[in-house]
Design a protein around this motif. Structure first.
Motif, PDB file in Angstrom:
ATOM      1  N   HIS A  67       0.875  -1.286   0.021  1.00  0.00           N
ATOM      2  CA  HIS A  67       0.007  -0.158  -0.248  1.00  0.00           C
ATOM      3  C   HIS A  67       0.811   1.287  -0.048  1.00  0.00           C
ATOM      4  N   PRO A  68       0.536   2.386  -0.865  1.00  0.00           N
ATOM      5  CA  PRO A  68       1.427   3.384  -0.781  1.00  0.00           C
ATOM      6  C   PRO A  68       1.712   4.198   0.684  1.00  0.00           C
ATOM      7  N   ALA A  69       0.821   3.993   1.520  1.00  0.00           N
ATOM      8  CA  ALA A  69       0.979   4.275   2.839  1.00  0.00           C
ATOM      9  C   ALA A  69       2.048   3.851   3.399  1.00  0.00           C
ATOM     10  N   LYS A  70       2.525   2.548   2.969  1.00  0.00           N
ATOM     11  CA  LYS A  70       3.469   1.862   3.747  1.00  0.00           C
ATOM     12  C   LYS A  70       4.803   1.583   2.794  1.00  0.00           C
ATOM     13  N   TRP A  71       4.847   2.400   1.692  1.00  0.00           N
ATOM     14  CA  TRP A  71       5.799   2.303   0.716  1.00  0.00           C
ATOM     15  C   TRP A  71       6.863   3.488   0.734  1.00  0.00           C
ATOM     16  N   GLU A  72       8.041   3.171   0.750  1.00  0.00           N
ATOM     17  CA  GLU A  72       8.916   4.206   0.760  1.00  0.00           C
ATOM     18  C   GLU A  72      10.149   3.987  -0.518  1.00  0.00           C
ATOM     19  N   LYS A  73      10.556   5.117  -0.887  1.00  0.00           N
ATOM     20  CA  LYS A  73      11.650   5.248  -2.064  1.00  0.00           C
ATOM     21  C   LYS A  73      12.902   5.752  -1.202  1.00  0.00           C
ATOM     22  N   LYS A  74      13.986   4.919  -1.054  1.00  0.00           N
ATOM     23  CA  LYS A  74      15.053   5.513  -0.409  1.00  0.00           C
ATOM     24  C   LYS A  74      15.776   6.710  -1.225  1.00  0.00           C
ATOM     25  N   GLY A  75      16.194   7.887  -0.611  1.00  0.00           N
ATOM     26  CA  GLY A  75      16.551   9.020  -1.369  1.00  0.00           C
ATOM     27  C   GLY A  75      17.963   8.529  -2.226  1.00  0.00           C
ATOM     28  N   ALA A  76      18.728   7.786  -1.394  1.00  0.00           N
ATOM     29  CA  ALA A  76      20.105   7.458  -2.050  1.00  0.00           C
ATOM     30  C   ALA A  76      19.769   6.846  -3.318  1.00  0.00           C
ATOM     31  N   ALA A  77      18.747   5.904  -3.500  1.00  0.00           N
ATOM     32  CA  ALA A  77      18.562   5.302  -4.555  1.00  0.00           C
ATOM     33  C   ALA A  77      17.743   6.346  -5.641  1.00  0.00           C
ATOM     34  N   LEU A  78      17.033   7.157  -5.157  1.00  0.00           N
ATOM     35  CA  LEU A  78      16.275   8.040  -6.040  1.00  0.00           C
ATOM     36  C   LEU A  78      17.106   9.356  -6.726  1.00  0.00           C
ATOM     37  N   TYR A  79      18.124  10.034  -5.833  1.00  0.00           N
ATOM     38  CA  TYR A  79      18.885  10.962  -6.155  1.00  0.00           C
ATOM     39  C   TYR A  79      20.094  10.501  -6.677  1.00  0.00           C
ATOM     40  N   THR A  80      20.241   9.657  -7.558  1.00  0.00           N
ATOM     41  CA  THR A  80      21.590   9.547  -8.241  1.00  0.00           C
ATOM     42  C   THR A  80      21.770  10.566  -9.261  1.00  0.00           C
ATOM     43  N   VAL A  81      23.255  10.548  -9.435  1.00  0.00           N
ATOM     44  CA  VAL A  81      23.335  11.523 -10.529  1.00  0.00           C
ATOM     45  C   VAL A  81      22.722  11.549 -11.901  1.00  0.00           C
ATOM     46  N   LYS A  82      22.580  10.182 -12.264  1.00  0.00           N
ATOM     47  CA  LYS A  82      21.857   9.783 -13.682  1.00  0.00           C
ATOM     48  C   LYS A  82      20.522  10.141 -13.434  1.00  0.00           C
ATOM     49  N   ASN A  83      19.810  10.008 -12.404  1.00  0.00           N
ATOM     50  CA  ASN A  83      18.396  10.163 -12.388  1.00  0.00           C
ATOM     51  C   ASN A  83      18.200  11.834 -12.285  1.00  0.00           C
ATOM     52  N   ILE A  84      19.158  12.482 -11.487  1.00  0.00           N
ATOM     53  CA  ILE A  84      18.734  13.987 -11.369  1.00  0.00           C
ATOM     54  C   ILE A  84      18.944  14.616 -12.723  1.00  0.00           C
ATOM     55  N   GLN A  85      19.888  14.146 -13.615  1.00  0.00           N
ATOM     56  CA  GLN A  85      20.340  14.668 -14.864  1.00  0.00           C
ATOM     57  C   GLN A  85      19.175  14.369 -15.991  1.00  0.00           C
ATOM     58  N   LYS A  86      18.754  13.111 -15.793  1.00  0.00           N
ATOM     59  CA  LYS A  86      18.077  12.774 -16.876  1.00  0.00           C
ATOM     60  C   LYS A  86      16.579  13.047 -16.668  1.00  0.00           C
ATOM     61  N   TYR A  87      16.009  12.911 -15.418  1.00  0.00           N
ATOM     62  CA  TYR A  87      14.353  13.207 -15.234  1.00  0.00           C
ATOM     63  C   TYR A  87      13.994  14.697 -14.855  1.00  0.00           C
ATOM     64  N   GLN A  88      13.643  15.381 -15.592  1.00  0.00           N
ATOM     65  CA  GLN A  88      13.169  16.828 -15.437  1.00  0.00           C
ATOM     66  C   GLN A  88      12.059  16.621 -14.216  1.00  0.00           C
ATOM     67  N   GLU A  89      11.242  15.734 -14.264  1.00  0.00           N
ATOM     68  CA  GLU A  89      10.141  15.391 -13.342  1.00  0.00           C
ATOM     69  C   GLU A  89      10.582  15.349 -12.050  1.00  0.00           C
ATOM     70  N   LEU A  90      11.562  14.819 -11.774  1.00  0.00           N
ATOM     71  CA  LEU A  90      12.313  14.740 -10.241  1.00  0.00           C
ATOM     72  C   LEU A  90      12.741  15.973  -9.930  1.00  0.00           C
ATOM     73  N   ARG A  91      13.457  16.678 -10.734  1.00  0.00           N
ATOM     74  CA  ARG A  91      13.797  18.084 -10.485  1.00  0.00           C
ATOM     75  C   ARG A  91      12.591  18.861 -10.036  1.00  0.00           C
ATOM     76  N   VAL A  92      11.399  18.782 -10.874  1.00  0.00           N
ATOM     77  CA  VAL A  92      10.369  19.747 -10.742  1.00  0.00           C
ATOM     78  C   VAL A  92       9.832  19.190  -9.362  1.00  0.00           C
ATOM     79  N   ALA A  93       9.592  17.916  -8.997  1.00  0.00           N
ATOM     80  CA  ALA A  93       8.999  17.354  -7.901  1.00  0.00           C
ATOM     81  C   ALA A  93       9.808  17.971  -6.606  1.00  0.00           C
ATOM     82  N   THR A  94      11.178  18.007  -6.846  1.00  0.00           N
ATOM     83  CA  THR A  94      11.895  18.462  -5.531  1.00  0.00           C
ATOM     84  C   THR A  94      11.772  19.826  -5.152  1.00  0.00           C
TER      85      THR A  94
END
Length: 262
Positions: A67-94
């Motif tokens: 369930h989304p209320a019990k699910w988490e995405k670790k920041g170390a896995a989310l904010y890789t350099v590749k993700n930051i550069q590739k995904y504009q939606e991540l930068r916008v959400a941040t």
């Protein structure tokens, strides 16, 4: 005014020699970081972050059974350099959740150190206690200036029994320190939370991923690839930081790490 301070670890608590060292290569920095929220904004920000996380990571949520209320995405896995550069939606959400934090009179907070002690003299327990004590002192100073109080909420990590023991011992020492004459704004000893159940703690973990990379880039020439964190988020983070601290090597030499009492 009463504040909730959600803090998690950034960097790595173990010794560091160099990024290319076969063993001691995790991170040149260690500390605690997260978010500081007025109590009346806690629910609103939690709901905002929950909805933002679900939209940003919908493709991962849809593929799982948790369930989304019990699910988490670790920041170390989310904010890789590749993700930051590739995904504009991540930068916008941040930037969106940082803007929301600002609109609710929330703050980003961190305290930490650039590690210098040789591996044979490195004491993780003393380092954690020193950083935790500094965090409490700085948060207490911030609240005292505004005639406010605060509660401190820490991530309860799933880790080795030994690490859990020294974290518990550090919290015990913090509970003793809070009754000292110089710590008057902390209402109760720090709580330890299961982060997958607390959206604001998950946000603190995301902040830690950003802060850890930002400070590693700033203090070490071995991390030029972390520059996108500084470029995209550095200015916004600096605007939101309050009573934060980072001790570089030249200052870290004078830091006396305490010995934990049994």
């Amino acid at each position: 005014m009463h504040y909730f301070a959600y803090l998690d670890e950034f960097g790595h608590i173990g010794p560091f020699i160099s990024r290319s060292h076969p063993r001691h290569n995790a991170s040149p920095v260690f500390g605690l970081a997260g978010i500081l929220l007025p109590v009346e904004a806690v629910r609103e920000f939690s709901t905002f972050f929950f909805q933002l996380k679900n939209r940003l990571l919908k493709w991962e949520l849809d593929g799982g059974e948790t369930h989304p209320a019990k699910w988490e995405k670790k920041g170390a896995a989310l904010y890789t350099v590749k993700n930051i550069q590739k995904y504009q939606e991540l930068r916008v959400a941040t930037n969106r959740y940082l803007n929301k934090l600002k609109s609710l009179d929330g703050r980003v907070f961190h305290t930490g150190i650039e590690k210098e002690t040789p591996p044979e003299g490195h004491k993780p327990e003393a380092l954690f206690f020193s950083v935790l004590t500094d965090a409490i002192k700085r948060l207490n100073t911030f609240c005292k200036q505004g005639n406010a109080t605060f509660n401190l909420l820490l991530d309860s990590v799933d880790s080795s029994e030994g690490k859990q023991k020294f974290r518990l011992k550090s919290v015990e020492q913090a509970s003793i320190a809070m009754f000292g004459e110089h710590c008057t704004c902390l209402i109760e000893p720090p709580y330890q939370l299961e982060s997958h159940l607390y959206q604001n703690m998950q946000c603190a973990d995301w902040i830690c991923a950003l802060i850890g990379r930002q400070l590693a880039y700033q203090c070490s020439t071995e991390y030029p690839d972390f520059e996108p964190v500084e470029r995209y988020f550095g200015g916004r983070l600096e605007q939101l930081k309050k009573n934060s601290s980072f001790r570089r090597k030249t200052r870290a030499r004078i830091l006396s790490l305490p010995t934990l009492r049994p």
